[in-house]
Design an enzyme around this catalytic site. Structure first.
Site, PDB file in Angstrom:
ATOM      1  N   GLU A 153       0.816  -1.217   0.000  1.00 31.12           N
ATOM      2  CA  GLU A 153       0.000   0.000   0.000  1.00 31.12           C
ATOM      3  C   GLU A 153       0.847   1.263   0.000  1.00 31.12           C
ATOM      4  O   GLU A 153       0.505   2.219  -0.686  1.00 31.12           O
ATOM      5  CB  GLU A 153      -0.947   0.016   1.216  1.00 31.12           C
ATOM      6  CG  GLU A 153      -1.638   1.371   1.354  1.00 31.12           C
ATOM      7  CD  GLU A 153      -2.981   1.344   2.026  1.00 31.12           C
ATOM      8  OE1 GLU A 153      -3.278   0.378   2.738  1.00 31.12           O
ATOM      9  OE2 GLU A 153      -3.732   2.313   1.833  1.00 31.12           O
TER      10      GLU A 153
ATOM     11  N   ILE B  64      -0.502  -1.888   7.680  1.00 25.79           N
ATOM     12  CA  ILE B  64      -1.516  -1.638   8.711  1.00 25.79           C
ATOM     13  C   ILE B  64      -2.816  -1.371   7.963  1.00 25.79           C
ATOM     14  O   ILE B  64      -2.980  -0.320   7.337  1.00 25.79           O
ATOM     15  CB  ILE B  64      -1.155  -0.433   9.599  1.00 25.79           C
ATOM     16  CG1 ILE B  64       0.165  -0.681  10.333  1.00 25.79           C
ATOM     17  CG2 ILE B  64      -2.282  -0.142  10.596  1.00 25.79           C
ATOM     18  CD1 ILE B  64       0.655   0.495  11.174  1.00 25.79           C
ATOM     19  N   ASP B  65      -3.725  -2.328   7.996  1.00 24.30           N
ATOM     20  CA  ASP B  65      -5.031  -2.079   7.396  1.00 24.30           C
ATOM     21  C   ASP B  65      -5.971  -1.675   8.521  1.00 24.30           C
ATOM     22  O   ASP B  65      -6.104  -2.383   9.526  1.00 24.30           O
ATOM     23  CB  ASP B  65      -5.572  -3.318   6.673  1.00 24.30           C
ATOM     24  CG  ASP B  65      -6.862  -2.951   5.948  1.00 24.30           C
ATOM     25  OD1 ASP B  65      -6.830  -1.985   5.160  1.00 24.30           O
ATOM     26  OD2 ASP B  65      -7.887  -3.593   6.190  1.00 24.30           O
TER      27      ASP B  65
ATOM     28  N   ASP C 148      -5.571  -4.598   0.449  1.00 21.32           N
ATOM     29  CA  ASP C 148      -6.527  -4.732   1.560  1.00 21.32           C
ATOM     30  C   ASP C 148      -7.068  -6.158   1.668  1.00 21.32           C
ATOM     31  O   ASP C 148      -7.404  -6.599   2.771  1.00 21.32           O
ATOM     32  CB  ASP C 148      -7.720  -3.788   1.344  1.00 21.32           C
ATOM     33  CG  ASP C 148      -7.321  -2.327   1.349  1.00 21.32           C
ATOM     34  OD1 ASP C 148      -6.630  -1.907   2.278  1.00 21.32           O
ATOM     35  OD2 ASP C 148      -7.704  -1.603   0.405  1.00 21.32           O
TER      36      ASP C 148
ATOM     37  N   ASP D 217      -0.426  -5.217   3.035  1.00 20.81           N
ATOM     38  CA  ASP D 217      -0.886  -3.976   3.660  1.00 20.81           C
ATOM     39  C   ASP D 217      -0.296  -3.967   5.076  1.00 20.81           C
ATOM     40  O   ASP D 217      -0.646  -4.805   5.903  1.00 20.81           O
ATOM     41  CB  ASP D 217      -2.419  -3.955   3.721  1.00 20.81           C
ATOM     42  CG  ASP D 217      -2.928  -2.558   4.056  1.00 20.81           C
ATOM     43  OD1 ASP D 217      -2.126  -1.740   4.543  1.00 20.81           O
ATOM     44  OD2 ASP D 217      -4.122  -2.295   3.827  1.00 20.81           O
TER      45      ASP D 217
ATOM     46  N   THR E 280      -5.806   1.945   9.208  1.00 20.14           N
ATOM     47  CA  THR E 280      -4.914   2.991   9.736  1.00 20.14           C
ATOM     48  C   THR E 280      -5.680   4.049  10.524  1.00 20.14           C
ATOM     49  O   THR E 280      -5.189   4.560  11.538  1.00 20.14           O
ATOM     50  CB  THR E 280      -4.119   3.637   8.576  1.00 20.14           C
ATOM     51  OG1 THR E 280      -3.325   2.619   7.952  1.00 20.14           O
ATOM     52  CG2 THR E 280      -3.201   4.734   9.066  1.00 20.14           C
TER      53      THR E 280
HETATM   54  C1  IPD Z   1      -8.948   1.031   4.310  1.00 14.65           C
HETATM   55  C2  IPD Z   1      -9.677   0.079   5.213  1.00 14.65           C
HETATM   56  C3  IPD Z   1     -11.169   0.373   5.181  1.00 14.65           C
HETATM   57  C4  IPD Z   1     -11.719   0.234   3.780  1.00 14.65           C
HETATM   58  C5  IPD Z   1     -10.969   1.156   2.842  1.00 14.65           C
HETATM   59  C6  IPD Z   1      -9.468   0.906   2.921  1.00 14.65           C
HETATM   60  P1  IPD Z   1      -6.503   1.598   5.239  1.00 14.65           P
HETATM   61  O1  IPD Z   1      -7.560   0.763   4.294  1.00 14.65           O
HETATM   62  O2  IPD Z   1      -9.474  -1.258   4.807  1.00 14.65           O
HETATM   63  O3  IPD Z   1     -11.857  -0.514   6.015  1.00 14.65           O
HETATM   64  O4  IPD Z   1     -13.086   0.545   3.798  1.00 14.65           O
HETATM   65  O5  IPD Z   1     -11.421   0.947   1.523  1.00 14.65           O
HETATM   66  O6  IPD Z   1      -8.803   1.839   2.094  1.00 14.65           O
HETATM   67  O7  IPD Z   1      -6.506   2.989   4.700  1.00 14.65           O
HETATM   68  O8  IPD Z   1      -7.003   1.529   6.631  1.00 14.65           O
HETATM   69  O9  IPD Z   1      -5.196   0.902   5.025  1.00 14.65           O
HETATM   70 CA    CA Z   2      -5.450  -0.749   3.651  1.00 19.85          CA
END
Ligand code: IPD
Ligand code: CA
Length: 270
Positions: free
Chosen positions: A73, A98-99, A222, A96, A101
């Site tokens: 990411e 940290i998913d 993700d 990813d 964030t």
């Molecule tokens: C997000 C998260 C969120 C999802 C978004 C993502 P991030 O990634 O997974 O739940 O709804 O589409 O972009 O920004 O926390 O790495």
């Molecule tokens: Ca993410």
């Protein structure tokens, strides 16, 4: 395709890297404020020094170690795919760091390290580490899915009358279809949530704790791991890799099989 020994080695490395990455993220979260200083990649799309440090660790421990390509990411394409910018590698890690964030920055517990591995374009390994719960979700194509070593299964319509569906959303798509979907689900007596981590969202479908995860646009990092988790737990996933899904993202519907027809009709995601 990689032989079984090659996959064994990569799965072991992914599990070790997920735990190490989780420990690093947690330590940085508890440490000096600077690690949480936010760069906004877009409105409501955050990145911290912790995200970058954890991704560097994953790239070293996985892609560099095995000589594989990587898509992450925060740093994009690297390894064998880096020079040309094309995903030419037969072996590709999709990570990813940290998913979730936003949750991480605010101090909510729903965030995770997500590590997927594609072998010749096929999602083959999936590891999602929910650090604050110390839950490690692991799946290998053809070998099932586990959490902390115990086998997991999708819900199998245990709650057929009142399914619990997670609806992800980001500013990459208009709010209108999202709000319309909420209205339709309420009209059909379905429960819904938005917990803020798509990687965990798919892991919870795999574990049978929710019945489905829906998002109108999601990126490969993700959910690359989650796709393997849901499929290996007996679930159904939409054709996320269709077209240029790997590099530009696609919609995702991941659910227990008995809900697929109903949710595909409601969401238009097949
Ligand atoms: C997000 C998260 C969120 C999802 C978004 C993502 P991030 O990634 O997974 O739940 O709804 O589409 O972009 O920004 O926390 O790495
Ligand atoms: Ca993410």
């Amino acid at each position: 395709m990689i032989d079984e020994d090659g996959l064994d080695a990569r799965l072991d490395a992914a599990i070790a890297a997920a735990r190490e990455a989780g420990a690093l993220a947690a330590a940085m979260r508890a440490g000096p404020e600077a690690a949480l200083a936010v760069t906004e990649k877009g409105v409501l799309d955050l990145c911290t020094e912790a995200d970058r440090a954890v991704e560097r660790l994953l790239r070293t421990k996985l892609a560099d170690h095995f000589g594989d390509a990587v898509l992450g990411e925060e740093y994009g394409l690297g390894g064998t795919a880096g020079a040309s910018g094309q995903l030419t590698g037969e072996r590709l890690w999709v990570v990813d760091p940290i998913d979730g964030t936003f949750n991480f920055v605010h101090g909510l517990p729903q965030w995770a390290v997500s590590i997927g591995f594609l072998d010749a374009g096929v999602p083959t390994l999936g590891v999602v580490y929910h650090v604050t719960a110390d839950e490690l979700f692991v799946a290998r194509r053809g070998a099932g899915a586990t959490v902390n070593g115990a086998p997991i299964q999708v819900s199998g319509m245990r709650h057929a009358d009142r399914p619990l569906i997670e609806l992800g959303w980001s500013r990459r798509r208009s709010i209108t279809p999202y709000l319309e979907l909420i209205a339709k689900l309420i009209g059909e007596d379905c429960e819904f949530r938005r917990l803020g981590s798509a990687a965990l969202g798919l892991a919870q479908v795999a574990a049978g704790r929710t019945d489905a995860y829906v998002e109108f646009h999601i990126n490969a990092w993700d959910i690359a791991a989650g796709l393997v988790l849901v499929r290996e737990a007996g679930g159904w996933t939409s054709d996320f890799l269709a077209g240029d899904g790997l590099t530009r993202g696609n919609p995702i519907l991941a659910c227990t099989p008995g809900l697929q027809a109903r949710l595909s009709a409601l969401t238009g995601i097949a």
